[in-house]
Design a protein around this motif. Structure first.
Motif, mmCIF file in Angstrom:
data_model
loop_
_atom_site.group_PDB
_atom_site.id
_atom_site.type_symbol
_atom_site.label_atom_id
_atom_site.label_comp_id
_atom_site.label_asym_id
_atom_site.label_seq_id
_atom_site.Cartn_x
_atom_site.Cartn_y
_atom_site.Cartn_z
ATOM 1 N N HIS A 87 11.737 -1.223 -5.291
ATOM 2 C CA HIS A 87 10.704 -0.767 -6.237
ATOM 3 C C HIS A 87 9.805 0.321 -5.644
ATOM 4 O O HIS A 87 8.694 0.530 -6.116
ATOM 5 C CB HIS A 87 9.846 -1.939 -6.722
ATOM 6 C CG HIS A 87 10.608 -2.948 -7.512
ATOM 7 N ND1 HIS A 87 10.040 -4.092 -8.031
ATOM 8 C CD2 HIS A 87 11.922 -2.990 -7.882
ATOM 9 C CE1 HIS A 87 10.947 -4.802 -8.668
ATOM 10 N NE2 HIS A 87 12.106 -4.147 -8.583
ATOM 11 N N GLU A 130 15.177 -1.222 -16.429
ATOM 12 C CA GLU A 130 14.048 -1.695 -15.630
ATOM 13 C C GLU A 130 13.242 -0.554 -15.032
ATOM 14 O O GLU A 130 12.148 -0.771 -14.516
ATOM 15 C CB GLU A 130 14.544 -2.619 -14.503
ATOM 16 C CG GLU A 130 14.973 -3.991 -14.987
ATOM 17 C CD GLU A 130 15.052 -5.000 -13.858
ATOM 18 O OE1 GLU A 130 14.762 -4.613 -12.711
ATOM 19 O OE2 GLU A 130 15.405 -6.154 -14.130
ATOM 20 N N ASP A 162 9.750 -0.369 -16.037
ATOM 21 C CA ASP A 162 8.757 -1.136 -15.278
ATOM 22 C C ASP A 162 8.203 -0.324 -14.127
ATOM 23 O O ASP A 162 7.018 -0.408 -13.790
ATOM 24 C CB ASP A 162 9.378 -2.432 -14.744
ATOM 25 C CG ASP A 162 9.757 -3.393 -15.850
ATOM 26 O OD1 ASP A 162 9.140 -3.311 -16.926
ATOM 27 O OD2 ASP A 162 10.666 -4.211 -15.639
ATOM 28 N N ARG A 222 4.275 -6.461 -0.486
ATOM 29 C CA ARG A 222 5.037 -7.562 -1.080
ATOM 30 C C ARG A 222 6.280 -7.887 -0.237
ATOM 31 O O ARG A 222 6.571 -9.044 0.047
ATOM 32 C CB ARG A 222 5.475 -7.198 -2.490
ATOM 33 C CG ARG A 222 4.353 -6.906 -3.479
ATOM 34 C CD ARG A 222 4.954 -6.240 -4.705
ATOM 35 N NE ARG A 222 3.966 -5.694 -5.610
ATOM 36 C CZ ARG A 222 3.617 -6.256 -6.756
ATOM 37 N NH1 ARG A 222 4.167 -7.404 -7.107
ATOM 38 N NH2 ARG A 222 2.736 -5.689 -7.543
ATOM 39 N N HIS A 237 7.164 -11.807 0.529
ATOM 40 C CA HIS A 237 8.563 -11.816 0.101
ATOM 41 C C HIS A 237 9.064 -13.182 -0.340
ATOM 42 O O HIS A 237 10.013 -13.281 -1.121
ATOM 43 C CB HIS A 237 9.459 -11.285 1.231
ATOM 44 C CG HIS A 237 9.225 -11.960 2.556
ATOM 45 N ND1 HIS A 237 9.765 -13.173 2.873
ATOM 46 C CD2 HIS A 237 8.489 -11.565 3.628
ATOM 47 C CE1 HIS A 237 9.382 -13.510 4.103
ATOM 48 N NE2 HIS A 237 8.609 -12.542 4.587
ATOM 49 N N ARG A 270 6.920 -10.330 -7.334
ATOM 50 C CA ARG A 270 7.318 -9.464 -8.447
ATOM 51 C C ARG A 270 6.208 -9.321 -9.484
ATOM 52 O O ARG A 270 6.464 -8.956 -10.626
ATOM 53 C CB ARG A 270 8.560 -10.033 -9.124
ATOM 54 C CG ARG A 270 9.788 -10.089 -8.231
ATOM 55 C CD ARG A 270 10.462 -8.737 -8.118
ATOM 56 N NE ARG A 270 11.617 -8.745 -7.237
ATOM 57 C CZ ARG A 270 12.498 -7.767 -7.149
ATOM 58 N NH1 ARG A 270 12.345 -6.695 -7.909
ATOM 59 N NH2 ARG A 270 13.514 -7.827 -6.329
#
Length: 476
Positions: free
Chosen positions: A188, A370, A373, A412, A417, A424
Motif C-alpha cells: 500500500h 482496490e 482505496d 503498520r 503487522h 488495514r
C-alpha cells in the motif's frame, strides 16, 4: 438516575503543563528516523549547497508527519507546536515553502530524492520480510501470489477551489489537477506520482511510461524479479503495451493486465463465442461467482493478433444504471461485456497452481479496483487539496503527502503487522486510535517519559509499535 450531572463542580482551564496532543507523531517520526528516511532526505538537500538554519530533510519529514496527523496546508505545520518538548520548535510555514519549492523546479533534485527513497524502501522491505508475518504477498481468489510484486496505476482528480497555476478544466467538467500515480498493492505504498494539469489526458502513454518507470525503480532489486502491472482502460495504448512487453528480461518477468475499450471488431468476435466457451467467474475469496462468466477471445479477435496480447472477455447481467449505455449486442444477448488484455500465457504463473485459468486472471485484474482505496488514502493524506497557488510548491507538497502515506504504511508493516484491526485500518481510524492519542511528558532521573492513558483501548498497540520501531536496525 440523573445522567446530566457529570459536569457538576467541573471547570476547564488552559494552563496545563507537560501535555502532548497527537502523541502518535512520535511513532511516525521514529519510523522516519529509524528507517533512515530523515537522514537520507537531509543528505539529498545538503547537495544543493548553502547553509540553511533548518535541516531541510527534517523539515520535509516533519511536514509529512503533520500531514499524516491531518494537516491540509503548510500553515498547519503549527500542529506540532505543542510537541516542542519532543521534537523542538517546528519550522514556520515560510520555511516549509522554501523547502518545497526546489522540488518542483529541479528535475535533478527529484531524481536524487527518488534514489534516496528507493534506498530507504529497500531497507524497509528487508525489515518487513523479517517480521513474524513476513512480506505481504497478495492474496487473490484464494491463492497467494508469492514472489510477485503488484503495481497498480491509476489517475485521480484534485479539485482546485481557487485559481492555481496548472489548474484547468477536467474531463469530468470540474476544475483542478489530474495526477497519475502508481501504488504497490502488496504494501500500500505510494511508489510514484506525477502532478498534471486538469486537462491532461486519461490515456497519455508518455505519462504512464514515466510513472511506471519511476515505480519500478522504487522496487528493491531483490523483489524485482516478478512484477505484475494492473491498469484500467487508460492503459490500452500501443505505446504502453509495447513498453510493458519490453520490460521482460532474462532476470525479470513482467506480466500485465489492462482494460480494453470494446469496438465493433471485438463485439463481432464475442458474438462468435459458443455458449460452451463460457466459464464461471470466481470472486476474490475463491468462491464461484454465480452471475458472471469469462471466456477466451484471443483466437476470434483480430485485434489480439495486431496488439500481440491475449484478450479475455467477462459477461454479467446489466444493472438498471447500465441500461442506457448498452450496445445493440448487449441488448440482444442480455449481458454486459468487459474485456481485459494480458501478456500472461496459457501456462499461467510458475509455482502457482491454477493461475492459468481464465477465472483466476479475471479475478486478479478485478482486484485492481482496490486502487480506489489507495487513492482515498492519499487524499486523506494531504491530497484532497493542493495548498499553494504555485505549481512548484504543489509538486513539493505532493512529495510530502507521498512520504506521509509511506510513513503510515511502514508504521503498520513494521509495528502493527500482527494487529488485524489496525494493520488495514483507514487513516481516520488510525488517527482516532493512535495518531491523535493525548499524553503527558514528564522528566525523571534525567530522562523524558511520555505517558499515555492506562485505560486507552489501544494502549498496548501503541507501546508495542514504539518498541518495535526502536528495535529496528539502522540502515547500512
Amino acid at each position: 438516575m440523573n445522567g446530566t450531572a457529570w459536569d457538576r463542580r467541573l471547570s476547564v482551564r488552559g494552563d496545563g503543563k507537560g501535555l502532548v496532543g497527537h502523541a502518535g507523531a512520535v511513532l511516525l517520526r521514529k519510523c522516519a528516523d529509524q528507517t533512515g528516511l530523515t537522514g537520507a532526505l537531509g543528505a539529498v538537500f545538503a547537495r544543493l549547497g548553502g547553509s540553511p538554519v533548518w535541516d531541510r530533510g527534517v523539515v520535509l519529514v516533519q511536514l509529512a508527519v503533520a500531514i499524516a496527523l491531518g494537516a491540509t496546508s503548510m500553515r498547519q505545520i503549527a500542529l506540532l507546536t505543542h510537541q516542542e518538548q519532543l521534537f523542538g520548535t517546528p519550522p514556520s510555514d515560510s520555511t516549509v515553502r522554501r523547502v518545497l519549492e526546489p522540488v518542483g523546479t529541479s528535475e535533478q533534485l527529484q531524481a536524487w530524492i527518488c534514489r534516496a527513497r528507493a534506498r530507504v524502501r529497500r531497507h524497509v522491505w528487508q525489515l518487513v520480510a523479517a517480521t513474524e508475518t513476513g512480506f505481504p504477498w497478495l492474496q487473490v481468489a484464494g491463492k497467494a501470489l508469492t514472489g510477485w510484486v503488484v503495481i497498480d496505476l491509476d489517475a485521480t482528480l484534485i479539485t482546485a477551489h481557487s485559481d492555481k497555476q496548472g489548474a484547468s478544466a477536467t474531463f469530468k467538467r470540474g476544475y483542478g489537477f489530474h495526477p497519475l500515480a502508481a501504488w504497490c498493492a502488496n504494501t500500500h505504498e505510494s511508489l510514484a506520482m506525477l502532478l498534471r494539469t486538469g486537462s491532461a489526458g486519461s490515456n497519455t502513454a508518455l505519462d504512464h511510461v514515466r510513472v511506471l518507470a519511476e515505480a519500478i525503480r522504487q522496487i528493491p532489486d531483490s523483489f524485482r524479479a516478478k512484477i505484475w502491472i494492473r491498469i484500467d482502460g487508460a492503459g490500452a495504448t500501443h505505446e504502453l503495451v509495447e513498453h510493458m512487453k519490453g520490460l521482460n528480461t532474462t532476470r525479470r518477468t513482467v506480466r500485465f493486465t489492462v482494460g480494453w475499450k470494446i469496438t465493433e471488431t471485438d463485439e463481432t468476435a464475442i458474438a462468435k463465442l459458443p455458449e460452451t466457451a463460457w466459464q464461471a467467474a470466481i470472486r476474490q475469496d475463491g468462491e464461484v461467482h454465480t452471475h458472471a462468466q469469462v471466456a477466451e477471445l484471443t483466437g476470434l479477435d483480430e485485434r489480439a493478433t495486431l496488439w500481440g496480447v491475449r484478450l479475455l472477455v467477462r459477461r454479467v447481467r446489466p444493472s438498471a444504471r447500465d441500461a442506457a449505455q448498452l450496445t445493440d449486442l448487449e441488448k440482444k444477448t442480455g449481458f454486459k461485456y468487459a474485456i481485459i488484455a494480458t501478456n500472461l500465457g496459457p501456462r499461467g504463473l510458475r509455482g502457482i497452481p491454477g493461475s492459468h485459468q481464465l477465472a483466476f486472471i479475471d479475478a486478479v485484474h478485478r482486484d485492481h479496483a482496490e486502487v480506489e482505496d489507495r487513492v482515498r488514502t492519499n487524499k486523506a493524506m494531504g491530497l484532497r487539496n493542493l495548498p499553494s497557488k504555485t505549481w512548484n510548491v504543489n509538486v513539493g507538497w505532493m512529495l510530502a503527502a507521498n512520504l506521509a502515506a509511506d510513513l503510515d504504511a511502514w508504521s503498520r508493516l513494521l509495528g502493527l503487522h500482527d494487529d488485524p484491526e489496525l494493520a488495514r485500518a483507514e487513516p481516520p481510524t488510525l488517527r482516532y486510535c493512535l495518531w491523535h492519542l493525548p499524553a503527558r511528558l514528564v522528566c525523571h532521573a534525567r530522562r523524558r517519559i511520555l505517558k499515555i492513558s492506562a485505560t486507552w483501548p489501544w494502549k498496548n498497540a501503541f507501546l508495542i509499535c514504539w518498541q518495535r520501531l526502536c528495535a529496528l536496525p539502522a540502515p547500512t
